[in-house]
Design a protein around this motif. Structure first.
Motif, PDB file in Angstrom:
ATOM      1  N   LEU A   1     -19.475  -5.719  17.158  1.00  0.00           N
ATOM      2  CA  LEU A   1     -18.861  -4.907  16.106  1.00  0.00           C
ATOM      3  C   LEU A   1     -18.268  -3.639  16.676  1.00  0.00           C
ATOM      4  O   LEU A   1     -18.761  -3.089  17.660  1.00  0.00           O
ATOM      5  CB  LEU A   1     -19.898  -4.559  15.045  1.00  0.00           C
ATOM      6  CG  LEU A   1     -20.282  -5.697  14.101  1.00  0.00           C
ATOM      7  CD1 LEU A   1     -21.347  -5.218  13.138  1.00  0.00           C
ATOM      8  CD2 LEU A   1     -19.055  -6.186  13.348  1.00  0.00           C
ATOM      9  N   ASP A   2     -17.225  -3.149  16.025  1.00  0.00           N
ATOM     10  CA  ASP A   2     -16.648  -1.885  16.456  1.00  0.00           C
ATOM     11  C   ASP A   2     -17.548  -0.737  16.011  1.00  0.00           C
ATOM     12  O   ASP A   2     -18.388  -0.877  15.119  1.00  0.00           O
ATOM     13  CB  ASP A   2     -15.255  -1.723  15.858  1.00  0.00           C
ATOM     14  CG  ASP A   2     -15.290  -1.701  14.359  1.00  0.00           C
ATOM     15  OD1 ASP A   2     -14.912  -0.673  13.771  1.00  0.00           O
ATOM     16  OD2 ASP A   2     -15.726  -2.712  13.762  1.00  0.00           O
ATOM     17  N   ASP A   3     -17.357   0.423  16.625  1.00  0.00           N
ATOM     18  CA  ASP A   3     -18.216   1.569  16.367  1.00  0.00           C
ATOM     19  C   ASP A   3     -18.153   2.011  14.912  1.00  0.00           C
ATOM     20  O   ASP A   3     -19.157   2.368  14.306  1.00  0.00           O
ATOM     21  CB  ASP A   3     -17.813   2.746  17.264  1.00  0.00           C
ATOM     22  CG  ASP A   3     -17.931   2.374  18.734  1.00  0.00           C
ATOM     23  OD1 ASP A   3     -18.491   1.292  19.014  1.00  0.00           O
ATOM     24  OD2 ASP A   3     -17.463   3.156  19.577  1.00  0.00           O
ATOM     25  N   GLY A   4     -16.956   1.997  14.334  1.00  0.00           N
ATOM     26  CA  GLY A   4     -16.785   2.454  12.952  1.00  0.00           C
ATOM     27  C   GLY A   4     -17.630   1.651  11.986  1.00  0.00           C
ATOM     28  O   GLY A   4     -18.252   2.210  11.066  1.00  0.00           O
ATOM     29  N   THR A   5     -17.685   0.328  12.186  1.00  0.00           N
ATOM     30  CA  THR A   5     -18.474  -0.515  11.291  1.00  0.00           C
ATOM     31  C   THR A   5     -19.955  -0.202  11.429  1.00  0.00           C
ATOM     32  O   THR A   5     -20.684  -0.115  10.431  1.00  0.00           O
ATOM     33  CB  THR A   5     -18.205  -2.003  11.615  1.00  0.00           C
ATOM     34  OG1 THR A   5     -16.819  -2.251  11.484  1.00  0.00           O
ATOM     35  CG2 THR A   5     -18.983  -2.918  10.695  1.00  0.00           C
TER      36      THR A   5
ATOM     37  N   LEU B   1       0.859  -1.184   0.000  1.00  0.00           N
ATOM     38  CA  LEU B   1       0.000   0.000   0.000  1.00  0.00           C
ATOM     39  C   LEU B   1       0.889   1.226   0.000  1.00  0.00           C
ATOM     40  O   LEU B   1       2.047   1.170   0.448  1.00  0.00           O
ATOM     41  CB  LEU B   1      -0.887   0.004   1.253  1.00  0.00           C
ATOM     42  CG  LEU B   1      -1.919  -1.124   1.343  1.00  0.00           C
ATOM     43  CD1 LEU B   1      -2.593  -1.116   2.704  1.00  0.00           C
ATOM     44  CD2 LEU B   1      -2.960  -0.994   0.235  1.00  0.00           C
ATOM     45  N   LEU B   2       0.386   2.330  -0.497  1.00  0.00           N
ATOM     46  CA  LEU B   2       1.139   3.585  -0.473  1.00  0.00           C
ATOM     47  C   LEU B   2       1.527   3.908   0.961  1.00  0.00           C
ATOM     48  O   LEU B   2       0.710   3.777   1.876  1.00  0.00           O
ATOM     49  CB  LEU B   2       0.287   4.735  -1.025  1.00  0.00           C
ATOM     50  CG  LEU B   2      -0.015   4.731  -2.527  1.00  0.00           C
ATOM     51  CD1 LEU B   2      -0.920   5.914  -2.863  1.00  0.00           C
ATOM     52  CD2 LEU B   2       1.267   4.780  -3.345  1.00  0.00           C
TER      53      LEU B   2
ATOM     54  N   ALA C   1      -9.867  -1.771   4.895  1.00  0.00           N
ATOM     55  CA  ALA C   1     -10.506  -0.536   5.349  1.00  0.00           C
ATOM     56  C   ALA C   1      -9.653   0.158   6.407  1.00  0.00           C
ATOM     57  O   ALA C   1     -10.140   0.571   7.456  1.00  0.00           O
ATOM     58  CB  ALA C   1     -11.896  -0.865   5.890  1.00  0.00           C
ATOM     59  N   THR C   2      -8.344   0.276   6.120  1.00  0.00           N
ATOM     60  CA  THR C   2      -7.434   0.971   7.028  1.00  0.00           C
ATOM     61  C   THR C   2      -7.078   2.312   6.399  1.00  0.00           C
ATOM     62  O   THR C   2      -7.406   2.577   5.235  1.00  0.00           O
ATOM     63  CB  THR C   2      -6.139   0.164   7.212  1.00  0.00           C
ATOM     64  OG1 THR C   2      -5.558  -0.037   5.915  1.00  0.00           O
ATOM     65  CG2 THR C   2      -6.432  -1.204   7.814  1.00  0.00           C
TER      66      THR C   2
ATOM     67  N   ALA D   1     -18.389  -2.601  -0.481  1.00  0.00           N
ATOM     68  CA  ALA D   1     -19.310  -2.011   0.489  1.00  0.00           C
ATOM     69  C   ALA D   1     -18.805  -2.275   1.898  1.00  0.00           C
ATOM     70  O   ALA D   1     -18.186  -3.303   2.164  1.00  0.00           O
ATOM     71  CB  ALA D   1     -20.697  -2.620   0.309  1.00  0.00           C
ATOM     72  N   GLN D   2     -19.056  -1.344   2.807  1.00  0.00           N
ATOM     73  CA  GLN D   2     -18.719  -1.564   4.210  1.00  0.00           C
ATOM     74  C   GLN D   2     -20.013  -1.746   4.982  1.00  0.00           C
ATOM     75  O   GLN D   2     -21.028  -1.110   4.684  1.00  0.00           O
ATOM     76  CB  GLN D   2     -17.953  -0.364   4.754  1.00  0.00           C
ATOM     77  CG  GLN D   2     -16.611  -0.188   4.040  1.00  0.00           C
ATOM     78  CD  GLN D   2     -15.725   0.821   4.725  1.00  0.00           C
ATOM     79  OE1 GLN D   2     -16.193   1.866   5.124  1.00  0.00           O
ATOM     80  NE2 GLN D   2     -14.462   0.472   4.859  1.00  0.00           N
TER      81      GLN D   2
END
Lengths: 199, 199
Positions: free
Chosen positions: A184-188, A111-112, A146-147, A172-173
């Motif tokens: 699940l984590d909050d971001g998801t 990844l970059l 999704a990082t 899709a997320q």
């Protein structure tokens, strides 16, 4: 015979360098190999030697090949209009296990990262742009983690392909199939809520 | 090239048969091997092929040897008057890591088990009795697991060697070094209490 224990220790040390095996489990694995040398150790040594000798990067997509184009690039049944961009071969294998994608791949190999001095050249992004042009690609599906680094790379690719006119999409997320909200984590949860759809 | 993925899948399947590696970690290990084929995969394949070809049981003690007597039996510095009886080579290695035993070994290759029809012959116990006689052994240290089968086997060996006049001893049971009483099972605490000594 002198040195036998050294040779076995050398084998254990090599095994311990595999991910998932520490010094202790490498020791157990080597003992198991020696106990089952005809059924397991000899076939494994042969298979490893053969793959080590023939494995190379597919000159088209960067997937593992045992000579020339990889099986996917060489397969005339795979659609040429879609390219799925993945970080590495493990992700390509994960996509293939899903049996949902029928196009071809582009393996970045990383990844970059400004920190590690990984730029677009190292990831073969110019080659991707070239492929999109020559293969008349309709859609590039960017399937990166999704990082932060994954999303930075995805945006870079989308911008780089903007003037080609090719559609650039991302996975899709949301809530994984069988996933329990409580775990699940909050971001998801936030992403799944933003992308909600009518039932 | 056709079949490349099949060959890699076959390699993954072989790796997944090692203890400590499941299908998922075998996959990761194979990817790592392919990525580092010169530094890791080729040396590993060579070391495995060599050990698979040459490994055999030491005709004297049952330890792994790469031809003829094992390193321990072939070592003139190892005391001949003491034989340590272990269940398998993993236990022999554990004893050797302790650097406390300077004699020789006798590897049973299992434990007495009526259920699995493992008798004294299968474990080479007659051969042990013969060794004790011919090597003028002063002491046989029975280092077997503190399980029912281990202790049954240990008692059988002690009885079988009774008329040889050789001392037969077992490892002490008690609190492990660094062990916390609170985390020990009741049996260990009872054994340690029974074998208490004056300070």
């Amino acid at each position: 015979m002198a040195g036998a224990q050294d040779e076995i220790e050398a084998l254990i040390a090599l095994m311990a360098r595999l991910p998932g095996l520490g010094p202790r489990s490498a020791r157990r694995a080597v003992l198991q190999l020696i106990r089952r040398r005809t059924q397991l150790m000899e076939p494994l040594a042969r298979a490893m030697a053969h793959v080590a000798e023939t494995a190379q990067d597919c000159p088209m997509c960067g997937n593992i090949s045992l000579g020339g184009l990889c099986e996917i690039c060489a397969d005339p049944a795979r659609a040429t209009g879609e390219i799925c961009v993945v970080e590495d071969v493990a992700d390509l294998w994960a996509m293939e296990r899903g049996h949902a994608f029928k196009g071809r791949y582009h393996v970045l190999g990383g990844l970059l990262s400004a920190l590690d001095a990984v730029g677009p050249e190292e990831l073969g992004i110019p080659r991707l742009i070239e492929r999109v042009r020559t293969e008349a690609t309709r859609e590039v599906i960017v399937a990166l983690n999704a990082t932060v680094e994954g999303q930075t790379t995805a945006h870079y690719i989308a911008e780089a392909l903007e003037e080609s006119g090719t559609a650039v999409t991302g996975l899709a997320q949301g809530v994984p199939i069988g996933g329990e909200l409580d775990y699940l984590d909050d971001g998801t949860i936030q992403a799944a809520l933003r992308a909600r759809h009518s039932l």
